[in-house]
Design an enzyme around this catalytic site. Structure first.
Site, short mmCIF file in Angstrom:
data_model
loop_
_atom_site.label_atom_id
_atom_site.label_comp_id
_atom_site.label_asym_id
_atom_site.label_seq_id
_atom_site.Cartn_x
_atom_site.Cartn_y
_atom_site.Cartn_z
N GLU A 136 48.08 43.00 122.56
CA GLU A 136 47.80 44.12 123.46
C GLU A 136 47.16 45.30 122.75
OE1 GLU A 136 50.56 42.35 123.53
OE2 GLU A 136 50.81 41.62 125.58
N HIS A 145 59.85 43.06 132.75
CA HIS A 145 58.63 42.86 133.54
C HIS A 145 58.63 43.71 134.80
CE1 HIS A 145 58.27 39.23 131.11
NE2 HIS A 145 57.10 38.96 131.65
#
Lengths: 325, 333
Positions: free
Chosen positions: B66, B135
């Protein structure tokens, strides 16, 4: 294999290294006089790396550097006056006084900083190179970072991305032995840095960073490989910082004898001796170079002194791009 | 909302995909980068089919890096490309926070206005799908704390399509937060496909008795609450913030000054949240217009639990919003 360069070029290399050295010596004085504030990280001892490496880059190429970047900015052609004005916090500084010593920028010279997060510049270099690759531009992005960066995840992510996508990045690792005060052997399980590059199938060499001819020729070879479509290359420059990490560092982590031993390999003194031995410079020429540089730095100090302080009414400018710019 | 312009019915997901496709057709500098956006078709299928249409250079699958690929997006943007970086979910964006804060949001200022980062980062946010605590969070309020970026939260199909174009035209970084429960929601997409503004809040339901301020995934819940309240004789105005940074303070204050009561509904945690910021702005600018203290409905201050009944209990729900409004209506003059 290094070939002795033509005399003019040999003198230029010398001059550029001395410029950086004298510039930073003046910075120390100005820091002591409280004219420069914040952190000040000196490159003294490492000049042969930036000067040698920069020779292979053209104006179209890009440079990404760290917070120890005065030398890279100078070698890239950022005027000493605008760097010093930046350190004085003046509007005429290369970042309008918004950045300081650690955040020198010059877009016109494709000098993209000046990044004070260790390894933070590497992904940016990957992106600059990705843009070139997508556009089919035959450019190189040279990314300078210290050996401390190899402990960061961003180093590994960037090495992998650049290799995976075959991007034109030249990774220039300046191994001066210490990440601030932490010796490489105290922070890395594998201290042979080229081995890490091999893990990404990237051509890599270790170079004597105290020898400007070695840094120049190694970079020339690596940049040629990158330009020929050979994907990213990795260079480890073995060098040494003669001064403390910053102005606040009592240097408890290394022996004075180690510093003195490395100073015997001073890249500037060594190159001067070589030039004198080859009759490329004599003592008078050395003195003339010194005088010329002293004049340039005096003028830079005068320019920075005469600079203006940005009015505080402008504090909020450039958080976002201004419509006109 | 009804519209007088011709529109087609589509899903939020398909509208987002159409926006990406149109942007890529319009500008060769636009490319998309992210995890599993290509061969897999996108974690939430937003980019499905685009690899075949545009090829692997412009629909670029990335490794699980990321920080690396967000930083690469910043670098490409510095070189005048127009990258759209997709991060699978807001929790993963923590791995790229260094690049977003220290570089994307900072380079223009730190360089004295020399550098521009015309980067768009899209990511899924929010809970409601039993995905647990790594999440499911709503961290867009954190991002709205950062100067130098624009934070968008499209809540409707029209905004899912319309916000991307102006976000790409912005010379500075824009973060788009897509609530995971919205992807399957259907709505009206104007046939003209005009870009929308990315500076203003929008009144989704006009009303006079109280202003309900929300954004993103909680908008449908707030609209449902407003309908329940209407049945009970309370005429609530629903303000969709759309843009979390910069906040459209004028729209908030104008509405609250008229209705004299406000409830902020935010899926983020209460402490130090965007709802706290909104409440403070109302206090600063409309204190003497208020008939009651500002109410807030936020997520419980827990890492999001997996079990359905616990997750439901942790999130703002219609009943809780209705109750909060009734409480605000009970207090004050």
């Amino acid at each position: 294999m290094t070939v002795f360069p033509d005399p003019d070029h040999a003198r230029d290399l010398y001059r550029e290294m001395v410029r950086i050295r004298r510039f930073e010596e003046r910075c120390v004085e100005l820091y002591s006089a409280s004219r420069i504030r914040g952190f000040l990280h000196l490159y003294i001892g490492e000049e042969a790396v930036a000067v040698g490496a920069m020779q292979s880059l053209s104006a179209d190429d890009a440079v990404v550097a760290t917070y120890r970047e005065h030398g890279h900015a100078l070698a890239r052609g950022v005027p000493a006056a605008s760097i010093l004005a930046e350190m004085f916090g003046k509007l005429e500084g290369c970042s309008r006084g918004r950045g300081g010593s650690m955040h020198l920028f010059d877009r016109s010279r494709r000098f993209f900083g000046g990044n004070a997060i260790v390894a933070g510049g590497l992904p940016i270099a990957v992106g600059l190179a990705l843009a070139d690759k997508l556009r089919g531009e035959p450019r190189v992005t040279a990314c300078f970072f210290g050996e401390g960066a190899v402990a960061e995840g961003e180093f590994h992510e960037s090495m992998n991305l650049a290799a995976l996508w075959e991007l034109p990045v030249l990774f220039c690792c300046e191994n001066n032995g210490y990440a601030m005060g932490t010796a490489l052997g105290r922070s890395e399980s594998e201290t042979e840095l080229t081995v890490k590059a091999a893990g990404y199938r990237m051509p890599a060499w270790s170079v004597d960073g105290m020898d400007v001819l070695a840094t120049e020729s190694a970079t020339a070879r690596a940049a040629e490989g990158v330009r020929a479509g050979g994907g990213p290359h990795f260079l480890e420059f073995r060098t040494y910082r003669f001064r403390a990490h910053s102005m606040y560092d009592p240097e408890l982590y290394r022996e004075k004898s180690e510093v003195e031993a490395w100073k015997l390999r001073d890249p500037i003194a060594a190159w001067r001796e070589t030039l004198v031995a080859h009759d490329v410079m004599d003592e008078a020429a050395v003195a003339a170079t010194d005088a010329e540089i002293a004049q340039e730095i005096d003028a830079a100090v005068a320019f920075a002194d005469a600079g203006t302080l940005e009015p505080t009414e402008d504090l909020l400018r450039f958080v976002h791009t201004e419509p006109s710019s | 909302m009804t519209t007088t312009t011709p529109a087609v019915r589509t899903t939020y997901r398909d509208a987002m995909r159409a926006a990406i496709r149109d942007a890529m057709q319009r500008d060769p500098r636009v490319f998309v980068m992210g995890e599993d956006i290509g061969a897999y078709g996108g974690c939430y299928a937003v980019t499905k089919g685009l690899l075949d249409e545009f090829g692997p250079d412009r629909i670029r699958d990335t490794p699980l890096s990321e920080s690396g690929f967000v930083g690469a997006g910043i670098g490409a943007a510095l070189a005048d490309m127009r990258p759209i970086v997709e991060i699978m979910t807001v929790n993963f964006s923590m791995l790229a926070l260094d690049q977003i804060l220290n570089n994307a949001a900072t380079l223009s200022y730190m360089s004295g206005g020399q550098l521009h980062v015309p980067l768009v980062i899209r990511m899924t946010t929010g809970a409601g799908r039993q995905l647990g605590a790594q999440h499911s969070h709503s961290l867009e309020g954190w991002y709205a704390h950062i100067p130098g970026i624009t934070v968008l939260a499209p809540a409707t199909v029209a905004d899912a399509y319309g916000m991307l174009g102006p976000a790409l035209d912005d010379p500075d970084p824009v973060l788009i937060f897509e609530h995971g429960t919205l992807y399957n929601v259907e709505g009206e997409l104007p046939v003209a496909r005009d870009p929308v503004d990315i500076a203003h809040a929008a009144i989704r339901r006009p009303g006079n008795d109280v202003t309900l301020i929300t954004y993103g995934g909680t908008l449908p819940k707030v609209l449902a609450a407003a309908e329940e309240l209407a049945a009970a004789g309370v005429d609530a105005e629903v303000l969709d913030l759309r843009v979390l940074r910069p906040l459209d303070a004028d729209a908030i204050i104008t509405s609250v000054a008229r209705t004299r009561r406000a409830v902020v509904v935010d899926e983020g945690w209460r402490s130090g949240s965007i709802s706290a910021e909104i409440s403070a702005r109302i206090m600063e600018a409309a204190f003497y217009e208020l008939d009651a203290p500002v109410g807030r409905v936020c997520s419980a201050e827990v890492p999001m639990p997996y079990a359905k009944q616990l997750e439901d209990a942790a999130l703002p729900q219609v009943a809780g919003i209705v109750a909060a409004v009734q409480e605000v209506l009970r207090t004050g003059g």
